[in-house]
Design an enzyme around this catalytic site. Structure first.
Site, PDB file in Angstrom:
ATOM      1  N   CYS A 124      -2.228  -0.425   7.697  1.00  0.00           N
ATOM      2  CA  CYS A 124      -1.577   0.878   7.481  1.00  0.00           C
ATOM      3  C   CYS A 124      -1.703   1.242   8.706  1.00  0.00           C
ATOM      4  O   CYS A 124      -0.670   2.159   9.758  1.00  0.00           O
ATOM      5  CB  CYS A 124      -1.937   1.303   6.507  1.00  0.00           C
ATOM      6  SG  CYS A 124      -1.252   0.332   4.626  1.00  0.00           S
ATOM      7  N   GLU A 175       0.922   3.736   1.628  1.00  0.00           N
ATOM      8  CA  GLU A 175       1.239   3.952   3.193  1.00  0.00           C
ATOM      9  C   GLU A 175       2.253   3.323   4.088  1.00  0.00           C
ATOM     10  O   GLU A 175       3.460   3.930   3.820  1.00  0.00           O
ATOM     11  CB  GLU A 175       0.162   3.875   4.280  1.00  0.00           C
ATOM     12  CG  GLU A 175      -1.014   5.154   3.912  1.00  0.00           C
ATOM     13  CD  GLU A 175      -2.526   4.321   2.948  1.00  0.00           C
ATOM     14  OE1 GLU A 175      -3.796   4.260   3.963  1.00  0.00           O
ATOM     15  OE2 GLU A 175      -1.651   2.846   2.035  1.00  0.00           O
ATOM     16  N   CYS A 200      -5.673   2.032   5.666  1.00  0.00           N
ATOM     17  CA  CYS A 200      -6.475   0.762   5.960  1.00  0.00           C
ATOM     18  C   CYS A 200      -6.416   0.476   8.205  1.00  0.00           C
ATOM     19  O   CYS A 200      -5.313   0.828   8.118  1.00  0.00           O
ATOM     20  CB  CYS A 200      -6.829  -1.027   5.471  1.00  0.00           C
ATOM     21  SG  CYS A 200      -5.405  -0.769   5.126  1.00  0.00           S
ATOM     22  N   HIS A 223       0.944  -1.081   0.142  1.00  0.00           N
ATOM     23  CA  HIS A 223      -0.098  -0.009   0.048  1.00  0.00           C
ATOM     24  C   HIS A 223       0.613   1.010  -0.197  1.00  0.00           C
ATOM     25  O   HIS A 223       2.223   1.174   0.308  1.00  0.00           O
ATOM     26  CB  HIS A 223      -1.202   0.296   0.674  1.00  0.00           C
ATOM     27  CG  HIS A 223      -1.892  -0.616   1.398  1.00  0.00           C
ATOM     28  ND1 HIS A 223      -2.712  -1.137   1.879  1.00  0.00           N
ATOM     29  CD2 HIS A 223      -1.704  -2.342   0.662  1.00  0.00           C
ATOM     30  CE1 HIS A 223      -3.513  -2.058   1.467  1.00  0.00           C
ATOM     31  NE2 HIS A 223      -3.512  -2.569   0.938  1.00  0.00           N
TER      32      HIS A 223
END
Length: 149
Positions: A89, A58, A86, A56
């Site tokens: 993260c 992040e 999410c 991701h």
């Protein structure tokens, strides 16, 4: 007085990263990490390219920022991200001890707030900065995906 390096400026940079993800066929989420009003890391989703569910924006940004700083804690840093993180993260942000999180669009289904995940107690959170622009890019991506199938 106009402040050249404000939340809008940095979120626009995160949106540029999200556009790069869109262009690669990735879910368009982009992120930048700042320290002392300077970008020290930038990233976008790479889950398809790397065939890695943890890639991701992040997570990529946390790793790049930690490498830049030379340590695992992101105290004094701000993460700008185009979509609410999410829970995976958010967990990583908790352990990084990020000082501030700024996200554009909420994620009603999978965002950390909906799922009850906590950030570090000292992390300040702001949201809604360029929310419409981030939401529009995400919606365009999923419309395009539906039309391709």
């Amino acid at each position: 007085m106009l402040i050249p390096f404000d939340d809008h400026y940095f979120m626009k940079k995160a949106l540029q990263e999200a556009q790069q993800a869109f262009d690669k066929g990735e879910i368009p989420v982009g992120a930048v990490v700042t320290h002392n009003n300077q970008i020290i890391a930038k990233s976008h989703n790479l889950t398809e390219q790397l065939t890695d569910v943890t890639a991701h924006a992040e997570m990529q940004a946390i790793t790049a920022a930690a490498n830049h700083i030379g340590g695992k804690y992101l105290r004094g840093c701000t993460l700008y991200v185009t979509l609410e993180p999410c829970q995976m993260c958010a967990g990583a942000l908790y352990w990084s001890q990020l000082s501030r999180l700024v996200f554009a669009a909420p994620d009603e289904g999978r965002g950390y707030r909906t799922l009850g995940t906590q950030l570090h107690p000292k992390t300040k959170v702001d949201h809604g900065i360029l929310e419409e622009e981030a939401s529009r890019l995400l919606k365009a991506f999923f419309i395009q995906k539906r039309n391709m199938n």
